[in-house]
Design an enzyme around this catalytic site. Structure first.
Site, PDB file in Angstrom:
ATOM      1  N   GLU A   1      -1.580  -5.194  -9.871  1.00 38.57           N
ATOM      2  CA  GLU A   1      -1.172  -5.430  -8.459  1.00 38.57           C
ATOM      3  C   GLU A   1      -2.084  -6.987  -8.692  1.00 38.57           C
ATOM      4  O   GLU A   1      -3.266  -6.858  -8.165  1.00 38.57           O
ATOM      5  CB  GLU A   1      -1.747  -4.780  -7.652  1.00 38.57           C
TER       6      GLU A   1
ATOM      7  N   GLY B   1       1.247  -8.164  -0.406  1.00 32.99           N
ATOM      8  CA  GLY B   1       1.560  -8.785   1.138  1.00 32.99           C
ATOM      9  C   GLY B   1       1.554 -10.098   1.567  1.00 32.99           C
ATOM     10  O   GLY B   1       1.740 -10.498   2.686  1.00 32.99           O
TER      11      GLY B   1
ATOM     12  N   HIS C   1      -7.311   0.331  -5.085  1.00 33.57           N
ATOM     13  CA  HIS C   1      -6.524  -0.589  -4.655  1.00 33.57           C
ATOM     14  C   HIS C   1      -7.323  -1.951  -4.101  1.00 33.57           C
ATOM     15  O   HIS C   1      -8.444  -1.714  -3.614  1.00 33.57           O
ATOM     16  CB  HIS C   1      -5.667  -0.248  -3.421  1.00 33.57           C
TER      17      HIS C   1
ATOM     18  N   GLY D   1       4.126  -1.938  -1.145  1.00 28.99           N
ATOM     19  CA  GLY D   1       3.588  -1.810   0.197  1.00 28.99           C
ATOM     20  C   GLY D   1       4.768  -2.127   1.202  1.00 28.99           C
ATOM     21  O   GLY D   1       5.150  -1.036   1.686  1.00 28.99           O
TER      22      GLY D   1
ATOM     23  N   SER E   1       4.531  -7.582  -3.281  1.00 31.02           N
ATOM     24  CA  SER E   1       5.675  -8.245  -2.689  1.00 31.02           C
ATOM     25  C   SER E   1       7.065  -7.815  -3.588  1.00 31.02           C
ATOM     26  O   SER E   1       7.774  -8.818  -3.653  1.00 31.02           O
ATOM     27  CB  SER E   1       5.600  -9.747  -2.682  1.00 31.02           C
TER      28      SER E   1
ATOM     29  N   GLU F   1      -7.440  -3.719  -1.688  1.00 30.49           N
ATOM     30  CA  GLU F   1      -8.114  -3.566  -0.499  1.00 30.49           C
ATOM     31  C   GLU F   1      -9.131  -2.994  -0.277  1.00 30.49           C
ATOM     32  O   GLU F   1     -10.001  -3.161   0.469  1.00 30.49           O
ATOM     33  CB  GLU F   1      -6.911  -3.164   0.323  1.00 30.49           C
TER      34      GLU F   1
ATOM     35  N   ASN G   1       3.567   2.634  -1.056  1.00 28.24           N
ATOM     36  CA  ASN G   1       1.942   2.781  -0.343  1.00 28.24           C
ATOM     37  C   ASN G   1       2.335   2.458   1.430  1.00 28.24           C
ATOM     38  O   ASN G   1       2.254   1.211   1.708  1.00 28.24           O
ATOM     39  CB  ASN G   1       1.208   1.542  -0.927  1.00 28.24           C
ATOM     40  N   TRP G   2       2.143   3.418   1.887  1.00 27.11           N
ATOM     41  CA  TRP G   2       2.391   3.013   3.424  1.00 27.11           C
ATOM     42  C   TRP G   2       0.990   2.370   4.110  1.00 27.11           C
ATOM     43  O   TRP G   2       1.134   1.854   4.962  1.00 27.11           O
ATOM     44  CB  TRP G   2       2.497   4.507   4.333  1.00 27.11           C
ATOM     45  N   LYS G   3       0.000   2.165   3.461  1.00 32.02           N
ATOM     46  CA  LYS G   3      -1.371   1.560   4.074  1.00 32.02           C
ATOM     47  C   LYS G   3      -1.679   2.482   5.284  1.00 32.02           C
ATOM     48  O   LYS G   3      -1.228   3.451   5.618  1.00 32.02           O
ATOM     49  CB  LYS G   3      -1.230   0.292   4.086  1.00 32.02           C
TER      50      LYS G   3
HETATM   51  C1  PEP Z   1       0.325  -2.645  -2.050  1.00 34.60           C
HETATM   52  O1  PEP Z   1      -0.176  -2.527  -0.974  1.00 34.60           O
HETATM   53  O2  PEP Z   1       0.047  -2.050  -2.958  1.00 34.60           O
HETATM   54  C2  PEP Z   1       1.459  -3.788  -2.224  1.00 34.60           C
HETATM   55  C3  PEP Z   1       1.892  -4.048  -3.611  1.00 34.60           C
HETATM   56  O3  PEP Z   1       1.878  -4.179  -1.110  1.00 34.60           O
HETATM   57  P1  PEP Z   1       3.093  -5.337  -1.162  1.00 34.60           P
HETATM   58  O4  PEP Z   1       4.260  -4.733  -1.643  1.00 34.60           O
HETATM   59  O5  PEP Z   1       3.218  -5.272   0.552  1.00 34.60           O
HETATM   60  O6  PEP Z   1       2.673  -6.538  -1.419  1.00 34.60           O
END
Ligand code: PEP
Length: 246
Positions: A164, A170, A93, A229, A208, A95, A9-11
């Site tokens: 998640e 993050g 998600h 992410g 993470s 976010e 997931n590049w966001k």
């Molecule tokens: C995500 O954005 O779905 C995610 C899991 O981010 P990260 O791996 O940076 O925690």
């Protein structure tokens, strides 16, 4: 047996030169035992498609509209994502739930439109730290998923689920493999009871995930891969995670 799936997931990261470098690094590291996909920002979808089309790496989006078409300025429909060759799209998600106040019902509507266009929704669920501390983790994720299951009815078995925990996204703080497995087992039981196909459905873990913790997470019986992410933005990191899903 469920093949592992690793989804980047590049966001809202990337640029055309950075994307080219990242994708060529991933392509050069093939083959992977796991299925691999990247969910990129909308403007980069066609370029990702052109770069990846001849490979087995799939691409997808990070969201879609809850409307089929019409006067919804700024929105991108499921049909448009299908036209871009998307195999997947994230919905719900944390976010989007937090910053755009997306409800469970809205997430379900998006998942429905995606399935109607042949795009697999990756439905994200997860509890906040306050909810975990209050002992509400299972209730929260089951509620989030049940709204989607009911909206999709007989098509519910076609989704991918991503657990998640919001407190792990993050933050550098990962759920332990045992904590994640416990929730995944609950979600799988829910999917099995609702669809009869829970045993073949994929449930990814996200939060993470890094090269050094991926293998122990993916070794858990109900963790079918990861939604990645931050660590999906560097080819070496992402490739190491893909390789950990052997
Ligand atoms: C995500 O954005 O779905 C995610 C899991 O981010 P990260 O791996 O940076 O925690």
């Amino acid at each position: 047996m469920r093949n592992k799936l690793i989804v980047g997931n590049w966001k809202m990261h990337g640029s055309r030169p950075a994307n080219a470098e990242l994708l060529s690094g991933i392509l050069a590291a093939r083959p992977f035992a796991a299925d691999v996909a990247v969910c990129v920002p909308f403007p980069y979808l066609f370029e990702a498609a052109a770069t990846l089309a001849a490979s087995e790496i799939r691409w997808g989006a990070q969201d879609c509209s809850a409307h089929d078409q019409g006067a919804y300025t700024g929105e991108v429909s499921a049909q448009m994502l299908a036209e871009c060759g998307c195999r997947y799209a994230l919905v719900g998600h944390s976010e989007r739930r937090a910053y755009h106040h997306e409800s469970d019902a809205l997430v379900a509507e998006k998942a429905k439109l995606l399935l109607a266009r042949g795009v697999t929704p990756i439905v994200c669920v997860g509890e906040t730290l306050a909810e975990r501390d209050a002992g509400q983790t299972e209730d929260v994720v089951k509620r989030q998923l049940s709204v989607v299951i009911h909206a999709l009815a007989h098509c519910a078995s076609e989704i991918v689920v991503a657990y998640e925990p919001v407190w792990a996204i993050g933050t550098g703080r990962t759920a332990t493999p045992e904590q994640a497995q416990q929730v995944h087992a609950v979600l799988r039981a829910q999917l099995q009871a609702a669809t009869g196909h829970g045993e073949r459905m994929k449930i990814l873990y996200g939060g993470s995930v890094k090269a050094d913790n991926a293998a122990t997470l993916f070794a858990m019986p109900d963790i079918d891969g990861g939604l990645i992410g931050g660590a999906s933005l560097k080819a070496a990191d992402f490739v190491a995670i893909c390789r950990a899903a052997a």
